[in-house]
Design a protein around this motif. Sequence first.
Motif, mmCIF file in Angstrom:
data_model
loop_
_atom_site.group_PDB
_atom_site.id
_atom_site.type_symbol
_atom_site.label_atom_id
_atom_site.label_comp_id
_atom_site.label_asym_id
_atom_site.label_seq_id
_atom_site.Cartn_x
_atom_site.Cartn_y
_atom_site.Cartn_z
ATOM 1 N N LYS A 57 1.030 4.107 -3.032
ATOM 2 C CA LYS A 57 0.807 5.531 -2.787
ATOM 3 C C LYS A 57 1.911 6.364 -3.440
ATOM 4 O O LYS A 57 1.639 7.420 -4.041
ATOM 5 C CB LYS A 57 0.761 5.785 -1.280
ATOM 6 C CG LYS A 57 0.376 7.204 -0.901
ATOM 7 C CD LYS A 57 0.267 7.334 0.610
ATOM 8 C CE LYS A 57 -0.098 8.775 0.995
ATOM 9 N NZ LYS A 57 -0.193 8.928 2.474
ATOM 10 N N GLU A 72 1.493 9.135 -6.475
ATOM 11 C CA GLU A 72 2.000 10.507 -6.342
ATOM 12 C C GLU A 72 2.878 10.883 -7.529
ATOM 13 O O GLU A 72 2.804 12.006 -8.041
ATOM 14 C CB GLU A 72 2.789 10.645 -5.034
ATOM 15 C CG GLU A 72 1.917 10.632 -3.785
ATOM 16 C CD GLU A 72 2.739 10.602 -2.506
ATOM 17 O OE1 GLU A 72 3.989 10.488 -2.601
ATOM 18 O OE2 GLU A 72 2.148 10.680 -1.419
ATOM 19 N N LYS A 95 0.834 -1.204 0.000
ATOM 20 C CA LYS A 95 0.000 0.000 0.000
ATOM 21 C C LYS A 95 0.869 1.254 0.000
ATOM 22 O O LYS A 95 0.569 2.243 -0.700
ATOM 23 C CB LYS A 95 -0.909 -0.020 1.233
ATOM 24 C CG LYS A 95 -1.898 1.133 1.289
ATOM 25 C CD LYS A 95 -2.769 1.008 2.546
ATOM 26 C CE LYS A 95 -3.737 2.191 2.654
ATOM 27 N NZ LYS A 95 -4.549 2.096 3.898
#
Length: 571
Positions: free
Chosen positions: A17, A21, A13
Motif C-alpha cells: 500500500k 501511494e 500488504k
Amino acid sequence: MPEYINDEYHIGKTFRKIEEELMSTVICNMKHNRVSDCVEKINWEQWQALQLRLLEKYKKENRKRLKKQFKDINKEIESFIYTANQQGGMDQEKEILEVVKKGYPAKKVSRETKEALSKINDQKLNVLIKTSRIDIEKAENAVLRRVNDQYRKIISDVQVYANTQTGTYETIIDMAAKDMLSAGLNCVEYANGTRHTLSDYVDMAVRTAGKRAYLQGEGQKRQEWGLHLVIMNKRGNSCPKCLPFVGKVFIDDVWSGGSKADGNYPLLSKAISAGLYHPRCKDGHTTYFSGISTLPDDRFSQKELSEIEEQSRLENRKQHAARQEEKYRRMARFSLDSDNQESYRDKAKIWEDKKNWLLRLKDILYYENTDVLQEFKEKVDVISNVDAKILFEQAFKRTRFGKSQRKNSYFDLNNCTIYVSQSATAETIAHELFHEIDKTYGIIDNGALEEQIRNDYKRLMKASEKHGNSIKDMLYSKYSEAFEMGRRGLKLKEEYRGISDILNGMSAGKISLGYRHEESYWKKEKSLERETWAQYGRMIFQDNEKVLEFAEVLFPETTVEVLRILKEMIK
C-alpha cells in the motif's frame, strides 16, 4: 496509523500500500501539472522546472509522513517476532508435557539453570529482533531513494520522448513511467543480482525472522527439559532444497543447546549450512523422543519425488503468473492513456486466469500427467463452439482428477472423478468431461438423443442397402480419405475415432472401424446415448472441420440435437 499487523500477509500488504501511494503521487503530479492543455504548446523546460520543484517537495513530505508510519510498522513487526517466539515455546511445552504424562523420563532443569537459559535466549531473541529491524529500516530508506530516482528519471525521459515521439501528453507520460510501473519500486538487490520491491523483501525477511523466532522458542523449552534431538517432518509437499533432510534425526545445536555428545546423529547446524531453513521455508521439525517417536520413512518413492518436483514446478509458475498479474494491474491503474489502461487490464486478466488455473492444478489429485490438463486448458480457450467452451470450463471446475489404474481413462459417476491414464490426450479429457456434464444435468437420463440416433442409423442402413453392400464398405467407397490401413484391416483415421465408436455402438458392436467398445458394453442401458454424447464432446473440442462435417453427414439428426442441447443449456 497502519492497520494492525498480525501475520506475514498483512505486513506485505501494508508495505504494498505504501509503494502504491508513492507511485500514485508521482503520476498525479504529472497528470495535474501539465502547464498547457495542448501538448504542442507545452514549454517542456518550464514543465521540467515545475516537476523538479514538485520532486523536492515530494521528497520532504515523504520523509515526514513515512517516518512515523515506518516506526509504527516496525514496532508491530518486532511484536510479531516476539509473539512467534512465545508461541513456539508454548506449543513445544504442551507437546513435551503430553509425552511426559505417558511416562517418558524427562525432567526439567533446575530453577537457576532455567533462568540462565532464559537470559541467554532473551539475548538471542533481542539480537534477532534488532537485526531484522536494522535490515528493514535499510530497505525502507532504499525505497524512498528509489522512488526519488525514478521520479527524476521520468522527468528527464518525458522531455526526450516529447522531442522524439508523437502522441498525447498522456502517452508521453506513460512511456516515461513504464519502467517504474513495470518493475515496481525494486529497491533491494540480492546477492544473486535480482532486484526486489520493499514489500517482497519485507515479506521474506519477516517470514524468515518469525520462523527462526518460533524455532528458538521451541528450542528454549527443549533445553529446559534436557532434550536436544529433533526430527525433520515429512510432509506431502516438501521443497526440493529441504528434501535431503526430511525424515532424519538431528542434534539441535542451533536452538536447543545440543552437542555431539547427544548421540550419533548429524548436527542441525550442518544441515542449515547445506540449505535447510532457507528464506520462506515451510518445512519444520519436532522433538525426537527416543523410544517413543516413530521414524518416518526418509526415502521417497519415484511417485512421491515426481509429485514434489511437479508441485515445485507448479508453485514457481503460479508465483510468476501472480507477479505478472500484479505488474499489469499496476500499469493499468497508473497509466494515464485510456488505450494503455485497457490493454494492460486485458493482459492482467490473462495472467489472472493462468494463475487461477495453476492454483487449480495444485489441488488436482493426479500429478504425473498434469501436462495433458494444461494442454486441455489451453485448447479449450480457443475452440469455436462458445457454448461448449463455457460448459467445459464449468465442468472442469467441478471435477476431481485421479490416476487411472487401467489402460484407459474413465469418469467415475459415484465420486465425480476423472481417472486419467498415462496415454490420455486433451481430447480424452474433453470426452470424459462430457460424461460429467451428462451426469450433472441428467441429459441422457431424460431421453435425449435416443430417437435421433435410431433415425440416423436407419438412414445409414437404407443408404448401404441401396449401395448394395455394408455400411463399412459404403463409407470407404465414398470417403476413402478418412480411412487408413490398420493391423486388422481398414479403419478410420485417429481424428475420426469418435465417429468410429458411435458406429460401433449403433450396430451393437458389429461395425468395427478401429475404435470401439466391447460388445458387452453396448448391452448396458443407455450406453449408446451416453457414449454418443461424450464422443460429440471429443469432436467439438477437436474443432476439426472435416470431422464435424463428416459427423453431420452420417448423423444429421444427432448432430443438430447435440448442438441444440448445448445452446439451450447456456441460455
